[in-house]
Design a protein around this motif. Sequence first.
Motif, PDB file in Angstrom:
ATOM      1  N   VAL A  16       1.144 -12.129   6.463  1.00 38.19           N
ATOM      2  CA  VAL A  16       0.212 -12.455   7.541  1.00 38.19           C
ATOM      3  C   VAL A  16       0.964 -12.989   8.751  1.00 38.19           C
ATOM      4  CG1 VAL A  16      -1.677 -13.998   8.217  1.00 38.19           C
ATOM      5  CG2 VAL A  16      -1.762 -12.791   6.022  1.00 38.19           C
ATOM      6  N   SER A  17       1.864 -13.907   8.528  1.00 38.90           N
ATOM      7  CA  SER A  17       2.578 -14.535   9.634  1.00 38.90           C
ATOM      8  C   SER A  17       3.500 -13.560  10.364  1.00 38.90           C
ATOM      9  CB  SER A  17       3.383 -15.729   9.125  1.00 38.90           C
ATOM     10  OG  SER A  17       4.030 -16.369  10.194  1.00 38.90           O
ATOM     11  N   LEU A  18       4.262 -12.787   9.612  1.00 39.73           N
ATOM     12  CA  LEU A  18       5.260 -11.913  10.229  1.00 39.73           C
ATOM     13  C   LEU A  18       4.697 -10.587  10.713  1.00 39.73           C
ATOM     14  CD1 LEU A  18       8.171 -12.525   7.717  1.00 39.73           C
ATOM     15  CD2 LEU A  18       7.919 -13.481  10.017  1.00 39.73           C
ATOM     16  N   ARG A  19       3.645 -10.128  10.106  1.00 41.03           N
ATOM     17  CA  ARG A  19       3.110  -8.815  10.462  1.00 41.03           C
ATOM     18  C   ARG A  19       1.779  -8.925  11.208  1.00 41.03           C
ATOM     19  NH1 ARG A  19       5.267  -4.225   7.507  1.00 41.03           N
ATOM     20  NH2 ARG A  19       6.971  -4.901   6.182  1.00 41.03           N
ATOM     21  N   LEU A  20       0.751  -9.371  10.507  1.00 43.74           N
ATOM     22  CA  LEU A  20      -0.586  -9.350  11.087  1.00 43.74           C
ATOM     23  C   LEU A  20      -0.719 -10.274  12.286  1.00 43.74           C
ATOM     24  CD1 LEU A  20      -3.476  -8.274  11.012  1.00 43.74           C
ATOM     25  CD2 LEU A  20      -4.016 -10.146   9.432  1.00 43.74           C
ATOM     26  N   ASN A  21      -0.266 -11.512  12.159  1.00 49.97           N
ATOM     27  CA  ASN A  21      -0.433 -12.454  13.262  1.00 49.97           C
ATOM     28  C   ASN A  21       0.277 -12.002  14.525  1.00 49.97           C
ATOM     29  OD1 ASN A  21      -2.055 -14.084  11.746  1.00 49.97           O
ATOM     30  ND2 ASN A  21      -0.566 -15.713  11.466  1.00 49.97           N
ATOM     31  N   THR A  22       1.416 -11.339  14.367  1.00 52.06           N
ATOM     32  CA  THR A  22       2.129 -10.812  15.531  1.00 52.06           C
ATOM     33  C   THR A  22       1.258  -9.802  16.266  1.00 52.06           C
ATOM     34  OG1 THR A  22       4.236 -11.149  14.416  1.00 52.06           O
ATOM     35  CG2 THR A  22       4.222  -9.610  16.259  1.00 52.06           C
ATOM     36  N   CYS A  23       0.625  -8.952  15.510  1.00 53.23           N
ATOM     37  CA  CYS A  23      -0.255  -7.941  16.084  1.00 53.23           C
ATOM     38  C   CYS A  23      -1.498  -8.584  16.718  1.00 53.23           C
ATOM     39  CB  CYS A  23      -0.660  -6.953  15.002  1.00 53.23           C
ATOM     40  SG  CYS A  23      -1.703  -5.629  15.591  1.00 53.23           S
ATOM     41  N   LEU A  24      -2.134  -9.492  16.003  1.00 55.66           N
ATOM     42  CA  LEU A  24      -3.331 -10.155  16.538  1.00 55.66           C
ATOM     43  C   LEU A  24      -3.013 -10.912  17.819  1.00 55.66           C
ATOM     44  CD1 LEU A  24      -5.004 -11.575  13.291  1.00 55.66           C
ATOM     45  CD2 LEU A  24      -5.552  -9.450  14.514  1.00 55.66           C
ATOM     46  N   ALA A  25      -1.878 -11.595  17.837  1.00 56.98           N
ATOM     47  CA  ALA A  25      -1.482 -12.344  19.033  1.00 56.98           C
ATOM     48  C   ALA A  25      -1.280 -11.400  20.212  1.00 56.98           C
ATOM     49  CB  ALA A  25      -0.217 -13.151  18.762  1.00 56.98           C
ATOM     50  N   TYR A  26      -0.688 -10.248  19.953  1.00 62.10           N
ATOM     51  CA  TYR A  26      -0.494  -9.253  21.017  1.00 62.10           C
ATOM     52  C   TYR A  26      -1.836  -8.784  21.556  1.00 62.10           C
ATOM     53  CZ  TYR A  26       0.692  -4.906  23.363  1.00 62.10           C
ATOM     54  OH  TYR A  26       0.799  -3.907  24.288  1.00 62.10           O
ATOM     55  N   TYR A  27      -2.748  -8.384  20.662  1.00 61.78           N
ATOM     56  CA  TYR A  27      -4.080  -7.946  21.088  1.00 61.78           C
ATOM     57  C   TYR A  27      -4.813  -9.041  21.860  1.00 61.78           C
ATOM     58  CZ  TYR A  27      -4.049  -4.011  17.674  1.00 61.78           C
ATOM     59  OH  TYR A  27      -3.790  -2.882  16.948  1.00 61.78           O
ATOM     60  N   PRO A  43       1.046 -16.525  -3.193  1.00 63.18           N
ATOM     61  CA  PRO A  43       0.651 -17.050  -1.882  1.00 63.18           C
ATOM     62  C   PRO A  43       1.774 -17.008  -0.851  1.00 63.18           C
ATOM     63  CG  PRO A  43       0.770 -18.823  -3.509  1.00 63.18           C
ATOM     64  CD  PRO A  43       0.942 -17.529  -4.251  1.00 63.18           C
ATOM     65  N   GLY A  44       3.011 -17.202  -1.288  1.00 61.97           N
ATOM     66  CA  GLY A  44       4.134 -17.172  -0.349  1.00 61.97           C
ATOM     67  C   GLY A  44       4.306 -15.809   0.295  1.00 61.97           C
ATOM     68  N   ALA A  45       4.222 -14.757  -0.501  1.00 57.98           N
ATOM     69  CA  ALA A  45       4.343 -13.396   0.027  1.00 57.98           C
ATOM     70  C   ALA A  45       3.193 -13.083   0.973  1.00 57.98           C
ATOM     71  CB  ALA A  45       4.383 -12.383  -1.104  1.00 57.98           C
ATOM     72  N   ASP A  96       0.278  -0.511   7.678  1.00 52.22           N
ATOM     73  CA  ASP A  96       0.290  -1.498   8.759  1.00 52.22           C
ATOM     74  C   ASP A  96      -0.381  -0.954  10.014  1.00 52.22           C
ATOM     75  OD1 ASP A  96       1.474  -3.760   7.520  1.00 52.22           O
ATOM     76  OD2 ASP A  96       3.394  -2.729   7.570  1.00 52.22           O
ATOM     77  N   ARG A  97      -0.073   0.285  10.378  1.00 52.81           N
ATOM     78  CA  ARG A  97      -0.732   0.876  11.554  1.00 52.81           C
ATOM     79  C   ARG A  97      -2.238   0.900  11.354  1.00 52.81           C
ATOM     80  NH1 ARG A  97       3.547   5.433  11.315  1.00 52.81           N
ATOM     81  NH2 ARG A  97       2.260   5.764   9.493  1.00 52.81           N
ATOM     82  N   THR A  98      -2.662   1.376  10.216  1.00 55.92           N
ATOM     83  CA  THR A  98      -4.091   1.437   9.925  1.00 55.92           C
ATOM     84  C   THR A  98      -4.687   0.034   9.877  1.00 55.92           C
ATOM     85  OG1 THR A  98      -3.776   3.473   8.669  1.00 55.92           O
ATOM     86  CG2 THR A  98      -5.809   2.242   8.252  1.00 55.92           C
ATOM     87  N   GLY A  99      -3.976  -0.888   9.248  1.00 58.34           N
ATOM     88  CA  GLY A  99      -4.451  -2.274   9.173  1.00 58.34           C
ATOM     89  C   GLY A  99      -4.592  -2.919  10.538  1.00 58.34           C
ATOM     90  N   GLY A 143      -3.483 -11.607  23.440  1.00 56.60           N
ATOM     91  CA  GLY A 143      -2.765 -12.109  24.615  1.00 56.60           C
ATOM     92  C   GLY A 143      -2.372 -13.566  24.498  1.00 56.60           C
ATOM     93  N   VAL A 144      -2.033 -14.010  23.295  1.00 47.28           N
ATOM     94  CA  VAL A 144      -1.608 -15.392  23.088  1.00 47.28           C
ATOM     95  C   VAL A 144      -0.195 -15.411  22.512  1.00 47.28           C
ATOM     96  CG1 VAL A 144      -3.963 -16.234  22.761  1.00 47.28           C
ATOM     97  CG2 VAL A 144      -2.620 -15.583  20.776  1.00 47.28           C
ATOM     98  N   ASN A 145       0.490 -16.530  22.720  1.00 45.35           N
ATOM     99  CA  ASN A 145       1.854 -16.678  22.210  1.00 45.35           C
ATOM    100  C   ASN A 145       1.955 -17.581  21.005  1.00 45.35           C
ATOM    101  OD1 ASN A 145       3.060 -15.032  24.219  1.00 45.35           O
ATOM    102  ND2 ASN A 145       2.869 -16.729  25.668  1.00 45.35           N
ATOM    103  N   ASP A 146       0.939 -18.376  20.775  1.00 43.69           N
ATOM    104  CA  ASP A 146       0.974 -19.375  19.712  1.00 43.69           C
ATOM    105  C   ASP A 146       0.079 -18.938  18.554  1.00 43.69           C
ATOM    106  OD1 ASP A 146       0.962 -21.626  18.103  1.00 43.69           O
ATOM    107  OD2 ASP A 146       0.459 -23.007  19.727  1.00 43.69           O
ATOM    108  N   GLU A 147       0.678 -18.735  17.401  1.00 44.94           N
ATOM    109  CA  GLU A 147      -0.038 -18.305  16.206  1.00 44.94           C
ATOM    110  C   GLU A 147      -1.187 -19.251  15.843  1.00 44.94           C
ATOM    111  OE1 GLU A 147       1.258 -17.708  11.596  1.00 44.94           O
ATOM    112  OE2 GLU A 147       2.702 -17.076  13.092  1.00 44.94           O
ATOM    113  N   SER A 148      -1.050 -20.514  16.182  1.00 49.24           N
ATOM    114  CA  SER A 148      -2.100 -21.476  15.833  1.00 49.24           C
ATOM    115  C   SER A 148      -3.405 -21.206  16.589  1.00 49.24           C
ATOM    116  CB  SER A 148      -1.629 -22.902  16.104  1.00 49.24           C
ATOM    117  OG  SER A 148      -1.484 -23.130  17.494  1.00 49.24           O
ATOM    118  N   GLU A 149      -3.348 -20.465  17.677  1.00 49.53           N
ATOM    119  CA  GLU A 149      -4.560 -20.139  18.439  1.00 49.53           C
ATOM    120  C   GLU A 149      -5.412 -19.076  17.745  1.00 49.53           C
ATOM    121  OE1 GLU A 149      -4.108 -19.676  22.773  1.00 49.53           O
ATOM    122  OE2 GLU A 149      -2.001 -20.206  22.445  1.00 49.53           O
TER     123      GLU A 149
END
Length: 113
Positions: A52-63, A45-47, A5-8, A65-71
């Motif tokens: 993506v939703s719980l791990r990657l998107n949280t990180c991308l949103a932080y980088y 697909p569920g996993a 995850d860190r590397t990803g 600077g957005v709060n809404d995953e849909s952005e």
Amino acid sequence: MEGKDRTGYVCALLEGLCGASYKEIVADYLKTYENFYRITPEKDPGACKALVSLRLNTCLAYYAGVNDESELQDMDYAKAFSNFLLSHGMNQQQLDALVQALTVSTQQVTILR
């Protein structure tokens, strides 16, 4: 968990900085789960959606600077991630050098030497 995850997350930041799309970043992130656990979007697909939703998107949103995953779908990652790095201590010259180092082809590197 072997640091995947860190590397990803770092890879996602660098890919986005160089102009990768959300779809490309997600595909690369999920490749680790395919390689380690044989989890693929086709087989589970569920996993993959949860990862993506719980791990990657949280990180991308932080980088970004957005709060809404849909952005995240249509984000200008190069601009958003540049802003992130500049606001966290990197200067423009360092940022430009990083992007150039990551985007110059190996043929161009040989010529420059």
